[in-house]
Design a protein around this motif. Structure first.
Motif, PDB file in Angstrom:
ATOM      1  N   GLU A  63      -7.486  10.390   3.892  1.00  0.00           N
ATOM      2  CA  GLU A  63      -7.438   8.977   3.249  1.00  0.00           C
ATOM      3  C   GLU A  63      -6.790   9.144   1.863  1.00  0.00           C
ATOM      4  O   GLU A  63      -6.569   7.710   1.450  1.00  0.00           O
ATOM      5  CB  GLU A  63      -8.465   8.248   3.345  1.00  0.00           C
ATOM      6  N   SER A  67      -3.453   6.415  -0.184  1.00  0.00           N
ATOM      7  CA  SER A  67      -3.846   5.725  -1.171  1.00  0.00           C
ATOM      8  C   SER A  67      -3.236   5.991  -2.451  1.00  0.00           C
ATOM      9  O   SER A  67      -2.695   4.939  -3.027  1.00  0.00           O
ATOM     10  CB  SER A  67      -5.469   5.766  -1.311  1.00  0.00           C
ATOM     11  N   SER A  70       0.600   4.973  -2.281  1.00  0.00           N
ATOM     12  CA  SER A  70       0.569   3.479  -2.478  1.00  0.00           C
ATOM     13  C   SER A  70       0.928   3.237  -3.821  1.00  0.00           C
ATOM     14  O   SER A  70       1.623   2.270  -4.353  1.00  0.00           O
ATOM     15  CB  SER A  70      -0.286   2.706  -2.048  1.00  0.00           C
ATOM     16  N   LYS A 418     -11.171   3.152   0.138  1.00  0.00           N
ATOM     17  CA  LYS A 418     -10.222   2.089  -0.296  1.00  0.00           C
ATOM     18  C   LYS A 418     -10.856   1.315  -1.300  1.00  0.00           C
ATOM     19  O   LYS A 418     -10.017   0.867  -2.157  1.00  0.00           O
ATOM     20  CB  LYS A 418     -10.285   1.161   0.980  1.00  0.00           C
ATOM     21  N   THR A 421      -9.834   3.451  -4.742  1.00  0.00           N
ATOM     22  CA  THR A 421      -8.380   3.632  -4.763  1.00  0.00           C
ATOM     23  C   THR A 421      -7.650   2.423  -4.622  1.00  0.00           C
ATOM     24  O   THR A 421      -7.545   1.614  -5.609  1.00  0.00           O
ATOM     25  CB  THR A 421      -7.950   4.749  -3.690  1.00  0.00           C
ATOM     26  N   VAL A 422      -7.080   2.234  -3.471  1.00  0.00           N
ATOM     27  CA  VAL A 422      -6.321   1.154  -3.379  1.00  0.00           C
ATOM     28  C   VAL A 422      -6.502   0.442  -1.825  1.00  0.00           C
ATOM     29  O   VAL A 422      -6.750   1.257  -0.874  1.00  0.00           O
ATOM     30  CB  VAL A 422      -4.802   1.213  -3.304  1.00  0.00           C
ATOM     31  N   ASP A 424      -6.075  -1.924   1.757  1.00  0.00           N
ATOM     32  CA  ASP A 424      -5.326  -2.087   2.782  1.00  0.00           C
ATOM     33  C   ASP A 424      -3.914  -2.998   2.531  1.00  0.00           C
ATOM     34  O   ASP A 424      -3.009  -2.784   2.855  1.00  0.00           O
ATOM     35  CB  ASP A 424      -5.747  -2.657   3.915  1.00  0.00           C
ATOM     36  N   ARG A 427      -0.885  -1.517   0.776  1.00  0.00           N
ATOM     37  CA  ARG A 427      -0.443  -0.728   1.652  1.00  0.00           C
ATOM     38  C   ARG A 427       0.149  -1.271   2.678  1.00  0.00           C
ATOM     39  O   ARG A 427       0.870  -0.890   3.573  1.00  0.00           O
ATOM     40  CB  ARG A 427      -1.169   0.501   2.039  1.00  0.00           C
TER      41      ARG A 427
END
Length: 693
Positions: A63, A67, A70, A418, A421-422, A424, A427
């Motif tokens: 995952e 991330s 993105s 998530k 990081t970044v 949903d 993304r």
């Protein structure tokens, strides 16, 4: 071979900086890169060996890569524009525009956008990214600016520094392995001879001295049996310590008495020095901060000079920076990713054991197979088990249920990844139930999570632009021609233009587009890539047309992604008859309105003249008129009374000149009085206050 003094100092500094945290950084950077790349690198070799020995699976649900991708996508879809604005000296807007075009041309030649993607990715993944900016005179005797990126694990910043800006570091080192041919190419024949005689060659595996393995196309699997690096002299490699450090040194400088500015004369061309002296600058010796550049192997010095540059050639980018501490986006994602991998692997192991949990069988009760065969095929679909009549029926062992906490752990680890990081939203993974506009809004809001890495990227961009500016003003001091492709806003086509800099004009005795003079401030802007920008403009143009805004057809075609849109624009009739007719109607209505306003003005003037005539014939009506106007709320723009009385309160008539006698038979004399028909055809033959004849 014995040490020389500079090589000894360089090597000891290298060992000091390596032991002061660079070894730990390299290990962390390698781990972060493995977590990003995946493909089995998220598990350590020891952990995989233990699981394989126990017959248990190990899985990777990577995952981290989507991330980070993105975050990289935001930079990829945007490009940097560098511009300069005049600040002082002989700088002006025309020189600033020429300088901006030159710098952007140099950036395009060096593929800055792709280099920035690599440096930005290094910062997100391995905490640190680095540019290297210097001049190259191999392909152009006048010199070309060359920009490249460095492996973060090869660069060792000052371990005692706390600043983002390298100007506040004591030194910076770049350690790499070079062949003899590369040493000769960069440092000359004498340096090659010294290196070859030193005996400092070694294997370029990057694993000695507690260092991590560097990435390259070839691995290290053959280092124990392939010994060509010693058998073939051309493949011998030498570790070079490339160190740049600040020193104080007596230097010839230019001192500007009016502003007090001090500039090092050695970094300027003779023409620039002469021009500065013509403006009143004075040459003087001063203690000045300079860069000493030393390159050495283990025991010999290959290069030792004062750097011609005003800054280190190394320009850093740190995704997250806190007084010397650096972090990337992957660092905080390692823990959740490892938990996710272990939880998924454990979940799969439990499911596998559930499907083949075993059997309970009475002795000698099976007729179509024995217990060994049942063990092998007991978990297959469509299995038929026959047992003797009167014996106990074989029963499958009930497996343990999957603990409820395992699936919750998987969900929590996924969400934590998530969070660090970044999300949903960035993304675009909210699902089909969410509108496109809502997705774009959420993506824009989620970019706030990238605010710190992007702000640090802007800082690095500003440092890079400032250093490129100084190199351009120092080395691009002769006549040069640049061919620049620009967009013609009228036709929408790309056109090529020629830009000449430092061109001498004999008529004026000055240089046209002299970029070497003046001081400038760098202005960094971020713009979407052409395809992304045009797509958004095309969509907005269509939406505006749906709302009734009359966007011309040529504008819509210009922002489309048609391959032959320029040919279509050339064939289109850019004149819109409906739009032209509407414009004519608007112009006609405006003319009509002006005519009506003029007619009202004429009537007002005529009424005022009649009023003045009546008052002049009968001054007694002035107070009455003033009272009437006041009763209806008339406000005088001048001092009261509203209607002033005639001069002296007595009627005064203007004396008109007597008409001249006309004896021409073609132009008979006009009547001069009412009796003679002077007022014939006039509706009001006299002032309103005077009796009509």
């Amino acid at each position: 071979m014995a040490y020389d003094e500079q090589a000894r100092e360089n090597w000891h500094r290298y060992l000091y900086t390596k032991d002061r945290g660079h070894i730990e950084y390299m290990a962390q950077a390698q781990k972060c890169e493995g977590m990003y790349m995946g493909g089995g690198l998220q598990w350590t070799p020891d952990a995989k060996a233990v699981l394989d020995a126990e017959g248990r699976p190990w899985y990777e649900f990577n995952e981290i890569m989507p991330s980070v991708n993105s975050a990289l996508g935001h930079q990829i879809q945007n490009r940097m524009d560098i511009a300069f604005k005049p600040r002082g000296g002989e700088a002006d807007l025309f020189k600033a525009t020429a300088l901006s075009k030159v710098i952007m041309q140099i950036a395009d030649q060096n593929k800055l956008h792709w280099l920035e993607t690599q440096v930005y990715g290094d910062g997100l993944i391995e905490q640190r990214g680095y540019y290297d900016l210097r001049m190259d005179f191999d392909s152009n005797i006048k010199g070309d600016m060359v920009l490249c990126n460095l492996d973060p694990r090869d660069v060792i910043p000052d371990p005692d520094a706390k600043s983002y800006d390298p100007d506040k570091w004591a030194d910076v080192q770049v350690t790499r392995w070079y062949s003899l041919d590369e040493i000769e190419q960069y440092y000359g024949k004498e340096a090659r001879t010294k290196a070859e005689a030193s005996g400092d060659d070694g294997p370029d595996w990057g694993v000695q001295e507690a260092e991590t393995e560097r990435n390259k196309f070839g691995g290290t699997g053959l280092q124990g049996i392939f010994d060509a690096y010693t058998n073939e002299p051309g493949l011998k490699r030498y570790r070079l310590i490339d160190r740049q450090r600040w020193v104080m040194q007596r230097t010839q400088c230019l001192v500007f008495p009016e502003s007090g500015d001090v500039r090092i004369a050695e970094t300027l061309s003779p023409e620039q020095v002469a021009a500065a002296q013509a403006q009143g600058a004075v040459l003087a010796m001063r203690m000045q901060r300079r860069i000493r550049w030393v390159v050495s192997t283990y025991c010999v010095t290959l290069f030792d000079k004062i750097s011609p540059y005003e800054h280190f050639t190394v320009i850093p980018y740190f995704a997250y920076f806190r007084r010397g501490m650096t972090r990337g986006m992957v660092d905080n994602g390692i823990g959740p990713q490892e938990v996710l991998n272990k939880a998924v692997s454990q979940f799969q192991h439990i499911i596998n054991t559930t499907a083949n949990s075993g059997w309970v069988v009475e002795e000698n009760s099976l007729t179509n197979m024995d217990t060994d065969e049942l063990e092998e095929v007991g978990a297959t679909s469509g299995l038929v088990v026959e047992f003797r009549k009167g014996t106990t029926k074989p029963e499958k062992i009930q497996a343990n249920q999957v603990p409820t906490g395992v699936d919750r752990l998987i969900d929590r680890a996924t969400q934590a990844l998530k969070d660090v990081t970044v999300p949903d939203a960035m993304r675009g993974l909210q699902g089909n139930a969410v509108s496109g506009v809502a997705k774009q809004s959420d993506q824009f809001a989620s970019q706030q999570q990238l605010a710190v890495p992007l702000d640090n990227l802007a800082y690095t961009r500003h440092m890079l632009a400032g250093r490129m500016l100084k190199l351009a003003q120092r080395y691009y001091d002769s006549y040069r021609i640049f061919r620049i492709t620009e967009m013609d806003h009228q036709t929408g086509q790309q056109v090529e233009k020629v830009l000449e800099i430092n061109k001498f004009d004999p008529a004026t005795g000055t240089y046209i587009n002299d970029i070497t003079v003046g001081t400038y401030d760098a202005v960094i802007t971020e713009q979407p890539m052409a395809i992304t920008f045009e797509n958004s403009q095309f969509s907005q143009a269509l939406e505006m047309r749906k709302e009734g805004i009359k966007i011309p057809d040529a504008v819509v075609v210009r922002y489309s992604s048609l391959a032959d849109k320029h040919d279509i624009l050339a064939q289109m009739d850019t004149k819109d008859p409906v739009a032209e007719a509407q414009a004519d109607l608007v112009r006609a209505n405006a003319a009509k309105t002006r005519s009506q306003a003029m007619a009202l003005d004429v009537e007002s003037i005529y009424s005022a003249i009649q009023t003045a005539g009546a008052i002049s014939m009968n001054p007694a009506i002035s107070p009455l008129a003033d009272s009437v106007l006041g009763s209806v709320g008339f406000v005088d723009k001048n001092a009261p009374p509203i209607v002033p009385a005639g001069p002296g309160g007595a009627a005064q008539q203007l004396a008109l000149p007597a008409p001249q006698a006309n004896t021409s038979p073609l132009f008979p004399a006009r009547p001069a009085s009412a009796a003679d028909g002077a007022h014939a055809g006039i509706e009001t033959q006299a002032a309103d206050a005077q009796p009509q004849p």
